[in-house]
Motif scaffolding. Sequence first.
Motif, PDB file in Angstrom:
ATOM      1  N   PHE A 191       0.850  -1.438   0.049  1.00 22.79           N
ATOM      2  CA  PHE A 191       0.074   0.252   0.017  1.00 22.79           C
ATOM      3  C   PHE A 191       0.972   1.200  -0.041  1.00 22.79           C
ATOM      4  N   LEU A 192       0.965   1.805  -1.072  1.00 19.78           N
ATOM      5  CA  LEU A 192       2.207   2.764  -1.360  1.00 19.78           C
ATOM      6  C   LEU A 192       1.539   4.172  -1.709  1.00 19.78           C
ATOM      7  N   GLY A 193       2.187   5.085  -1.006  1.00 25.01           N
ATOM      8  CA  GLY A 193       1.862   6.516  -1.207  1.00 25.01           C
ATOM      9  C   GLY A 193       2.592   7.528  -0.423  1.00 25.01           C
ATOM     10  N   PRO A 194       2.807   8.764  -0.733  1.00 21.42           N
ATOM     11  CA  PRO A 194       3.450   9.785   0.087  1.00 21.42           C
ATOM     12  C   PRO A 194       2.975   9.979   1.406  1.00 21.42           C
ATOM     13  N   ASN A 195       3.519  10.488   2.416  1.00 19.44           N
ATOM     14  CA  ASN A 195       3.158  10.719   3.608  1.00 19.44           C
ATOM     15  C   ASN A 195       2.022  11.738   3.632  1.00 19.44           C
ATOM     16  N   GLY A 196       1.160  11.458   4.192  1.00 21.03           N
ATOM     17  CA  GLY A 196      -0.157  12.243   4.174  1.00 21.03           C
ATOM     18  C   GLY A 196      -1.257  11.824   3.225  1.00 21.03           C
ATOM     19  N   ALA A 197      -0.915  10.590   2.326  1.00 21.64           N
ATOM     20  CA  ALA A 197      -2.073  10.457   1.408  1.00 21.64           C
ATOM     21  C   ALA A 197      -2.992   9.898   2.066  1.00 21.64           C
ATOM     22  N   GLY A 198      -3.072   9.246   3.252  1.00 28.52           N
ATOM     23  CA  GLY A 198      -4.255   8.419   4.000  1.00 28.52           C
ATOM     24  C   GLY A 198      -4.201   7.007   4.007  1.00 28.52           C
ATOM     25  N   LYS A 199      -2.831   6.723   4.021  1.00 30.40           N
ATOM     26  CA  LYS A 199      -2.429   5.059   4.151  1.00 30.40           C
ATOM     27  C   LYS A 199      -2.890   4.681   5.563  1.00 30.40           C
ATOM     28  N   SER A 200      -2.549   5.810   6.705  1.00 31.35           N
ATOM     29  CA  SER A 200      -2.601   5.196   8.053  1.00 31.35           C
ATOM     30  C   SER A 200      -4.243   5.249   8.221  1.00 31.35           C
ATOM     31  N   THR A 201      -4.915   6.203   7.902  1.00 35.66           N
ATOM     32  CA  THR A 201      -6.281   6.217   7.928  1.00 35.66           C
ATOM     33  C   THR A 201      -6.918   5.154   7.559  1.00 35.66           C
ATOM     34  N   THR A 202      -6.627   4.822   6.215  1.00 33.00           N
ATOM     35  CA  THR A 202      -7.461   3.410   5.687  1.00 33.00           C
ATOM     36  C   THR A 202      -7.042   2.410   6.705  1.00 33.00           C
ATOM     37  N   MET A 203      -5.946   2.070   6.932  1.00 38.22           N
ATOM     38  CA  MET A 203      -5.651   0.933   7.852  1.00 38.22           C
ATOM     39  C   MET A 203      -6.650   0.910   9.113  1.00 38.22           C
ATOM     40  N   SER A 205       2.268  -0.971   4.252  1.00 36.89           N
ATOM     41  CA  SER A 205       2.101   0.133   3.871  1.00 36.89           C
ATOM     42  C   SER A 205       3.386   0.927   3.896  1.00 36.89           C
ATOM     43  N   THR A 206       3.735   1.688   3.014  1.00 39.03           N
ATOM     44  CA  THR A 206       5.072   2.557   2.866  1.00 39.03           C
ATOM     45  C   THR A 206       5.053   3.701   1.910  1.00 39.03           C
ATOM     46  N   HIS A 207       5.840   4.596   2.356  1.00 40.31           N
ATOM     47  CA  HIS A 207       6.004   5.609   1.298  1.00 40.31           C
ATOM     48  C   HIS A 207       7.211   5.438   0.355  1.00 40.31           C
ATOM     49  N   ILE A 208       7.699   4.070   0.266  1.00 38.88           N
ATOM     50  CA  ILE A 208       9.252   4.118  -0.438  1.00 38.88           C
ATOM     51  C   ILE A 208       9.104   2.800  -1.306  1.00 38.88           C
ATOM     52  N   LEU A 209       9.147   2.966  -2.569  1.00 41.72           N
ATOM     53  CA  LEU A 209       8.644   2.070  -3.316  1.00 41.72           C
ATOM     54  C   LEU A 209       9.673   0.793  -3.431  1.00 41.72           C
ATOM     55  N   GLN A 210      10.897   1.198  -2.904  1.00 41.09           N
ATOM     56  CA  GLN A 210      12.051  -0.162  -2.930  1.00 41.09           C
ATOM     57  C   GLN A 210      11.596  -0.909  -1.750  1.00 41.09           C
ATOM     58  N   GLU A 211      10.889  -0.432  -0.748  1.00 38.48           N
ATOM     59  CA  GLU A 211      10.289  -1.213   0.280  1.00 38.48           C
ATOM     60  C   GLU A 211       9.416  -2.292  -0.103  1.00 38.48           C
ATOM     61  N   VAL A 212       8.420  -2.112  -1.041  1.00 41.76           N
ATOM     62  CA  VAL A 212       7.606  -3.098  -1.242  1.00 41.76           C
ATOM     63  C   VAL A 212       7.629  -3.990  -2.314  1.00 41.76           C
ATOM     64  N   SER A 213       8.389  -3.317  -3.357  1.00 43.63           N
ATOM     65  CA  SER A 213       8.792  -4.338  -4.813  1.00 43.63           C
ATOM     66  C   SER A 213       9.366  -5.634  -4.370  1.00 43.63           C
ATOM     67  N   PRO A 214      10.347  -5.687  -3.283  1.00 45.57           N
ATOM     68  CA  PRO A 214      10.962  -7.174  -3.088  1.00 45.57           C
ATOM     69  C   PRO A 214      10.021  -8.278  -2.218  1.00 45.57           C
ATOM     70  N   VAL A 215       8.890  -7.600  -1.590  1.00 43.11           N
ATOM     71  CA  VAL A 215       8.098  -8.414  -0.751  1.00 43.11           C
ATOM     72  C   VAL A 215       6.813  -8.540  -1.224  1.00 43.11           C
ATOM     73  N   THR A 216       6.093  -7.750  -2.060  1.00 42.88           N
ATOM     74  CA  THR A 216       4.693  -8.049  -2.154  1.00 42.88           C
ATOM     75  C   THR A 216       4.177  -8.684  -3.589  1.00 42.88           C
ATOM     76  N   ASP A 217       3.119  -9.071  -3.387  1.00 36.92           N
ATOM     77  CA  ASP A 217       2.774  -9.856  -4.883  1.00 36.92           C
ATOM     78  C   ASP A 217       2.046  -8.702  -5.811  1.00 36.92           C
ATOM     79  N   ARG A 218       1.619  -7.346  -5.075  1.00 38.77           N
ATOM     80  CA  ARG A 218       0.722  -6.640  -5.847  1.00 38.77           C
ATOM     81  C   ARG A 218       0.939  -5.236  -5.167  1.00 38.77           C
ATOM     82  N   VAL A 219       0.865  -4.047  -5.864  1.00 32.06           N
ATOM     83  CA  VAL A 219       1.040  -2.562  -5.059  1.00 32.06           C
ATOM     84  C   VAL A 219      -0.306  -1.935  -5.408  1.00 32.06           C
ATOM     85  N   VAL A 220      -0.887  -1.181  -4.387  1.00 27.84           N
ATOM     86  CA  VAL A 220      -1.776  -0.341  -4.548  1.00 27.84           C
ATOM     87  C   VAL A 220      -1.318   0.831  -4.294  1.00 27.84           C
ATOM     88  N   ILE A 221      -1.561   2.127  -5.193  1.00 28.72           N
ATOM     89  CA  ILE A 221      -0.831   3.374  -5.138  1.00 28.72           C
ATOM     90  C   ILE A 221      -2.257   4.548  -4.664  1.00 28.72           C
TER      91      ILE A 221
END
Length: 205
Positions: free
Chosen positions: A32-44, A187-203
């Motif tokens: 779950f990828l997006g910049p700080n303040g995009a709403g990631k934590s609120t969604t979770m 969730s993270t705001h850093i693309l390199q953090e999710v790409s080695p671990v996840t099956d799919r990315v939602v931005i």
Amino acid sequence: MIEVRGITKSFGTMRALDDVSFRLDRGEILGFLGPNGAGKSTTMKIITTFLAADSGTVTVGGIDVLEQPLAVRSRIGYLPENVPLYLDMSVHEYLTFVGRARGLAGARLDERLDWCVEACGLVTEYKKNIGELSKGYRQRTGLAQALILDPDILILDEPTSGLDPLQIMGIRELIKSLAGQKTIIFSTHILQEVSPVTDRVVIIN
């Protein structure tokens, strides 16, 4: 396993989420990828029943989060961005407390404690007070509390935030080792953090 449909959330005049929708299948690891303040934590927080959406619906395993929040919580392990730790407890005391609070006891509690301590790399820190631990070991302790119930679903909000490269690799390996066993949102705001671990990315932007 998780379905988010058109959720909207405002705090006063600030629109934090605007018609957000996505789904997550059983056994999938979703970034779950997006910049700080995009709403990631609120969604979770809405998925985990800590907040209610203004509109839209969320179901977890077919259960509506507003109608049956306790049933949803019983299936979820949640690591918030600010890890909820009691600094004057030892790692052992804290994980025992969390396990009992979530209904574990006896041999089952002992079994889960042993598994979480080993899986999260806390063997050498088990008897130490949490206040004495490094940032990385505190994060591992937070991850262990999310796993203590052996939940179907893990919600991890910025789990590698503030960690050094070796610690990040350790958390990644742990998450990858759970692939297929758990349904995970990471969730993270850093693309390199999710790409080695996840099956799919939602931005989210």
